[in-house]
Enzyme design. Structure first.
Site, short mmCIF file in Angstrom:
data_model
loop_
_atom_site.label_atom_id
_atom_site.label_comp_id
_atom_site.label_asym_id
_atom_site.label_seq_id
_atom_site.Cartn_x
_atom_site.Cartn_y
_atom_site.Cartn_z
N LYS A 203 0.52 -1.54 0.20
CA LYS A 203 -0.54 0.60 0.21
C LYS A 203 1.09 1.77 -0.17
CE LYS A 203 -3.87 2.05 3.00
NZ LYS A 203 -4.63 1.63 4.35
N ARG B 50 -12.28 5.24 19.52
CA ARG B 50 -12.88 6.42 18.84
C ARG B 50 -14.30 6.05 19.18
NH1 ARG B 50 -10.21 6.49 13.56
NH2 ARG B 50 -10.42 4.58 13.31
N SER C 103 -6.64 9.25 9.73
CA SER C 103 -5.68 10.02 8.69
C SER C 103 -6.33 10.50 7.59
CB SER C 103 -4.34 8.72 8.71
OG SER C 103 -3.69 9.22 9.79
#
Ligand code: PNS
Length: 169
Positions: free
Chosen positions: A51, A100, A137
């Site tokens: 990636k 989160r 991100s």
């Protein structure tokens, strides 16, 4: 003595692993809180050869080093392979992760249980500051790519790097 060679010492170490492409205020919140709980915090930046990121590994590491320098006990490194092997090599007994939202929990729990089963390493979950509960991100990159304001979501040095990179591409 500090560092991996001090095996058996009382130095309390933890690792905050991730891709950090790039580091956000959400990551920084978790790292700074870990740095108050542990003597040494390793920020391990995963190398994923399949990636291509917006920033290469060395750029990510430089940015993280700059924005964590003030904590004084954060060590930033790249790693490749299994996180449990990295932990073994560095004598790190704990992984610190931010949660989160409930949606993070399923996968994080699986990884924590797998890592514990593989080597006994513990994972400690820190609830993310609600200000950053939507932050990733990928979203920062997407918003910044289309000219949105992300100045409240990343450290100023990262904002500068993002603007520079996105202007170039
Ligand atoms: O920031 P990310 O991409 O969510 O971080 C994911 C990361 C790097 C923490 C995770 O993919 C990982 O630990 N990778 C290392 C390889 C590994 O140990 N895989 C088994 C996990 S149970």
């Amino acid at each position: 003595m500090t560092g991996p060679e001090s095996e058996g010492s009382q130095v309390r170490r933890a690792v905050c692993p991730g891709s950090f492409d790039p580091i956000t205020n959400g990551h920084l919140d978790i790292i700074s809180r870990a740095s108050r709980l542990y003597d040494e915090v390793y920020v391990a930046v995963m190398i994923n050869k399949s990636k291509r990121g917006l920033f290469d590994i060395d750029e990510r590491i430089d940015l993280i080093r700059e924005v964590t320098a003030e904590y004084g006990n954060v060590i930033v490194e790249a790693f490749h392979g299994l996180l449990v092997d990295y932990c073994k090599q560095r004598d790190i007994p704990a992984i610190v992760k931010g949660l989160r939202a409930v949606s993070d929990f399923d996968y994080e729990l699986q990884m924590a249980q797998m890592n514990n089963g593989l080597s006994g390493v513990e994972t400690l979950f820190v609830p993310t500051n609600p200000t950053y509960s939507f932050l990733s991100s990928s979203l920062v990159k997407e918003v910044a790519t289309w000219g949105g304001d992300v100045s409240h979501l990343v450290p100023p040095r990262v904002l500068e790097a993002l603007n520079e990179r996105l202007r170039k591409d």
